[in-house]
Design a protein around this motif. Structure first.
Motif, mmCIF file in Angstrom:
data_model
loop_
_atom_site.group_PDB
_atom_site.id
_atom_site.type_symbol
_atom_site.label_atom_id
_atom_site.label_comp_id
_atom_site.label_asym_id
_atom_site.label_seq_id
_atom_site.Cartn_x
_atom_site.Cartn_y
_atom_site.Cartn_z
ATOM 1 N N GLY A 56 -0.679 5.166 -5.199
ATOM 2 C CA GLY A 56 -0.693 5.170 -3.740
ATOM 3 C C GLY A 56 -2.078 4.849 -3.205
ATOM 4 O O GLY A 56 -2.234 4.031 -2.295
ATOM 5 N N PHE A 57 -3.105 5.462 -3.787
ATOM 6 C CA PHE A 57 -4.471 5.182 -3.348
ATOM 7 C C PHE A 57 -4.896 3.755 -3.693
ATOM 8 O O PHE A 57 -5.549 3.088 -2.894
ATOM 9 N N VAL A 58 -4.524 3.292 -4.874
ATOM 10 C CA VAL A 58 -4.863 1.914 -5.267
ATOM 11 C C VAL A 58 -4.238 0.930 -4.286
ATOM 12 O O VAL A 58 -4.909 0.027 -3.764
ATOM 13 N N ALA A 59 -2.959 1.088 -4.016
ATOM 14 C CA ALA A 59 -2.268 0.166 -3.113
ATOM 15 C C ALA A 59 -2.772 0.293 -1.672
ATOM 16 O O ALA A 59 -2.836 -0.705 -0.944
ATOM 17 N N ALA A 60 -3.151 1.499 -1.256
ATOM 18 C CA ALA A 60 -3.701 1.688 0.084
ATOM 19 C C ALA A 60 -5.014 0.931 0.244
ATOM 20 O O ALA A 60 -5.284 0.331 1.294
ATOM 21 N N LYS A 61 -5.827 0.929 -0.791
ATOM 22 C CA LYS A 61 -7.088 0.188 -0.750
ATOM 23 C C LYS A 61 -6.832 -1.317 -0.769
ATOM 24 O O LYS A 61 -7.448 -2.073 -0.013
ATOM 25 N N VAL A 62 -5.918 -1.770 -1.635
ATOM 26 C CA VAL A 62 -5.592 -3.198 -1.714
ATOM 27 C C VAL A 62 -5.052 -3.691 -0.369
ATOM 28 O O VAL A 62 -5.438 -4.752 0.122
ATOM 29 N N TYR A 63 -4.176 -2.912 0.246
ATOM 30 C CA TYR A 63 -3.619 -3.277 1.543
ATOM 31 C C TYR A 63 -4.749 -3.410 2.571
ATOM 32 O O TYR A 63 -4.770 -4.349 3.377
ATOM 33 N N LEU A 65 -7.921 -4.103 1.990
ATOM 34 C CA LEU A 65 -8.726 -5.288 1.683
ATOM 35 C C LEU A 65 -8.018 -6.570 2.121
ATOM 36 O O LEU A 65 -8.658 -7.489 2.648
ATOM 37 N N ILE A 66 -6.714 -6.628 1.925
ATOM 38 C CA ILE A 66 -5.956 -7.803 2.353
ATOM 39 C C ILE A 66 -5.951 -7.900 3.877
ATOM 40 O O ILE A 66 -6.157 -8.983 4.440
ATOM 41 N N ALA A 67 -5.730 -6.790 4.542
ATOM 42 C CA ALA A 67 -5.685 -6.781 6.005
ATOM 43 C C ALA A 67 -7.036 -7.142 6.622
ATOM 44 O O ALA A 67 -7.093 -7.671 7.739
ATOM 45 N N ASN A 68 -8.114 -6.879 5.919
ATOM 46 C CA ASN A 68 -9.460 -7.150 6.440
ATOM 47 C C ASN A 68 -10.178 -8.233 5.639
ATOM 48 O O ASN A 68 -11.409 -8.235 5.576
ATOM 49 N N PHE A 69 -9.424 -9.122 5.054
ATOM 50 C CA PHE A 69 -9.980 -10.139 4.161
ATOM 51 C C PHE A 69 -11.049 -11.001 4.842
ATOM 52 O O PHE A 69 -12.051 -11.354 4.223
ATOM 53 N N PHE A 82 -8.447 3.015 3.737
ATOM 54 C CA PHE A 82 -7.142 3.089 3.089
ATOM 55 C C PHE A 82 -6.084 2.886 4.174
ATOM 56 O O PHE A 82 -6.228 3.393 5.277
ATOM 57 N N VAL A 83 -5.032 2.156 3.859
ATOM 58 C CA VAL A 83 -3.960 1.925 4.822
ATOM 59 C C VAL A 83 -2.712 2.653 4.346
ATOM 60 O O VAL A 83 -2.275 2.485 3.206
ATOM 61 N N TRP A 84 -2.137 3.443 5.245
ATOM 62 C CA TRP A 84 -0.993 4.287 4.929
ATOM 63 C C TRP A 84 0.159 3.493 4.332
ATOM 64 O O TRP A 84 0.790 3.940 3.371
#
Length: 164
Positions: A56-63, A65-69, A82-84
């Protein structure tokens, strides 16, 4: 706001991190009890809770990073951002994988997780509130309006509501 609760040997203990750890412990304990009630192994419940939290934390960080690329920097790889929705996706995928790997019934597991996940979510949101992460609602003049360091006085506090 109270982002740092106390310090141990010069290392600050953050309210956000502590709340996430307490949420994991409470959720795993309650999930273990739920699993025992339906005839599943308590230790497996603890493993599922741990893996769901990690992914959950890994994917929240990836999300995030993608959202703020477009504004990507090394600073974004740190402990904030982190994104919920990413956490929901990563945690759900981890639960599905663990459920299939151990040949458990996904509907039974989902049912057993409902209450423990709600409790863990409420505990985690208190940490967001204490850290001052800025998840505040519309301006209000009502007595429960909470001053935000980032957005000024009288905002509806978002994080404590799920804890209730």
């Amino acid at each position: 706001m109270w982002p740092e609760l106390f310090s141990v040997f010069g290392v600050g203990v953050q309210s956000y991190g502590l709340s996430k750890a307490l949420a994991l412990l409470a959720g795993a304990y309650l999930l273990g009890r739920s699993f025992q009630r339906i005839g599943y192994d308590k230790e497996l419940a603890h493993s599922i809770a741990l893996w769901a939290t990690i992914w959950g934390f890994v994917a929240a960080k990836v999300y995030f990073l993608i959202a703020n690329f477009q504004h990507l920097s090394w600073h974004m790889l740190g402990g904030s951002g982190f994104v919920w929705y990413g956490g929901l996706i990563g945690g759900t995928l981890a639960v599905v994988v663990m459920t299939r790997r151990h040949a458990l019934s996904l509907p039974k597991v989902a049912g057993a997780m409902a209450a423990p996940l709600s409790v863990a979510y409420g505990i985690g949101r208190i940490g967001c509130f204490l850290a001052g992460d800025g998840t505040y609602g519309k301006p209000t003049d009502l007595p429960w309006g909470w001053p935000s360091q980032r957005r000024g006085p009288g905002r509806r506090p978002g994080p404590p509501r799920p804890a209730v």
